[in-house]
Design a protein around this motif. Structure first.
Motif, PDB file in Angstrom:
ATOM      1  N   SER A  38       0.831  -1.197   0.000  1.00  0.00           N
ATOM      2  CA  SER A  38       0.000   0.000   0.000  1.00  0.00           C
ATOM      3  C   SER A  38       0.868   1.250   0.000  1.00  0.00           C
ATOM      4  N   ALA A 126      -3.935  -3.738   2.564  1.00  0.00           N
ATOM      5  CA  ALA A 126      -4.522  -2.519   3.118  1.00  0.00           C
ATOM      6  C   ALA A 126      -4.513  -2.500   4.640  1.00  0.00           C
ATOM      7  N   VAL A 287     -10.254  -0.643   0.627  1.00  0.00           N
ATOM      8  CA  VAL A 287      -9.354  -0.356  -0.492  1.00  0.00           C
ATOM      9  C   VAL A 287     -10.008   0.702  -1.358  1.00  0.00           C
ATOM     10  N   LYS A 311      -7.228   2.768   2.111  1.00  0.00           N
ATOM     11  CA  LYS A 311      -5.883   2.643   1.573  1.00  0.00           C
ATOM     12  C   LYS A 311      -5.883   2.608   0.044  1.00  0.00           C
ATOM     13  N   VAL A 313      -3.758   0.836  -2.829  1.00  0.00           N
ATOM     14  CA  VAL A 313      -2.950  -0.387  -2.904  1.00  0.00           C
ATOM     15  C   VAL A 313      -2.287  -0.464  -4.273  1.00  0.00           C
TER      16      VAL A 313
END
Length: 317
Positions: A38, A126, A287, A311, A313
């Motif tokens: 990430s 993540a 994500v 996050k 990624v």
């Protein structure tokens, strides 16, 4: 092997995919084939050269690699390694060094653990920074059921996991985030969510624990602590680093409402604890977007633009 590299400090455009020798695991090391990693705030600061005094503990020449966390599988074992087995699905965090955005990395077994069941590698990538949130809330702040928790940066990489952990620990969770992510933060479990840009700290009330993932304006939020309250900072103000760190140091030495600052270094034990939270349904990955390795610069630009839900990624394999 392919890896994300940069030849000078600067904006996202300095990033490119180059080649490095495939690592050979030495004594006590595990070779991991990386499937995904990430993009973290530390990556942005490392690329820009803003934390070189911390990250260049062992200075290395150019080009420099990037990436802190990863999910993948064990591809080989160095002499003397016990525990991990080839083919194990693992995740981990490098700590103070960069280099996880590469096809292979050689690491110590102490920085990896088995991935939780039911996740693919992108979802798993993540989550490893969630181990930092465990350290902050459980170990540093000793958050207790019924206490009031404020999470600054509640939609970010650490913050969105801290919101979920706060609920799991039985706290009343208030989160500060951008206007576009308030519904996302509430969906994670925040009892209350406020736009950090339009909310004055004085409007928020008192808190037993404050987790600061932002770093700016810490004195204003420190004043929100109830008697005996604890503020844990995993960031400091990079615009005013000297005064920010001086404030943290002074608070740590004087008064009951201390600021505890730490640079997260997740361990095998913490990553295992994190997996348990996932398997119990107390943590779920968020994500926002997935980029291929060749688009690492675009991934950095996306995080810098803000408004990220969870996050970003990068798929490596």
């Amino acid at each position: 092997m392919r890896a994300v590299l940069f030849d000078r400090y600067g904006p996202p455009d300095v990033l490119y995919v180059g080649t490095l020798p495939k690592p050979v695991p030495g004594p006590g090391e595990v070779l991991v084939r990386v499937h995904a990693g990430s993009v973290n705030g530390g990556d942005l600061h490392g690329r820009a050269g803003e934390v070189r005094l911390v990250t260049d503990v062992k200075p290395r020449g150019w080009p420099k690699p990037l990436g802190l966390d990863f999910a993948g599988e064990v591809a080989g074992l160095g002499p003397g390694v016990t525990g991990p087995k080839e083919g194990d699905r693992v995740w981990g965090v490098l700590g103070r060094t960069f280099g996880s955005l590469a096809e292979y990395i050689a690491v110590r077994p102490g920085v990896i653990a088995l991935m939780p069941s039911g996740l693919d590698h992108v979802q798993a990538a993540a989550l490893p920074v969630g181990a930092v949130a465990i350290t902050a809330l459980r170990d540093k702040a000793r958050l207790r059921p019924g206490e009031r928790l404020l999470v600054r940066g509640g939609s970010g990489g650490v913050g969105h996991l801290a919101v979920q952990l706060g609920r799991a620990y039985g706290a009343h969770v208030t989160a500060l985030a951008g206007a576009r992510t308030l519904d996302f933060v509430r969906d994670l479990g925040a009892h209350e969510a406020y736009d950090y840009a339009t909310t004055d700290p004085s409007e928020l009330g008192r808190f037993d624990v404050i987790l600061d993932t932002v770093g700016a304006d810490q004195p204003a939020y420190h004043r929100l602590l109830a008697p005996g309250g604890r503020m844990v900072a995993i960031a400091f103000d990079l615009r005013r680093p000297v005064s920010s760190l001086a404030f943290i140091a002074a608070s740590a030495r004087h008064g009951r409402s201390r600021v505890r600052f730490f640079s997260g270094k997740p361990s095998h034990r913490l990553l295992t604890d994190l997996a348990r939270h996932v398997e119990k349904g107390e943590l779920r990955p968020a994500v926002d977007r997935v980029f291929p390795l060749d688009e690492a610069a675009a991934a950095h630009r996306a995080l810098e633009a803000g408004g990220v839900r969870g996050k970003i990624v990068i798929r490596v394999a």
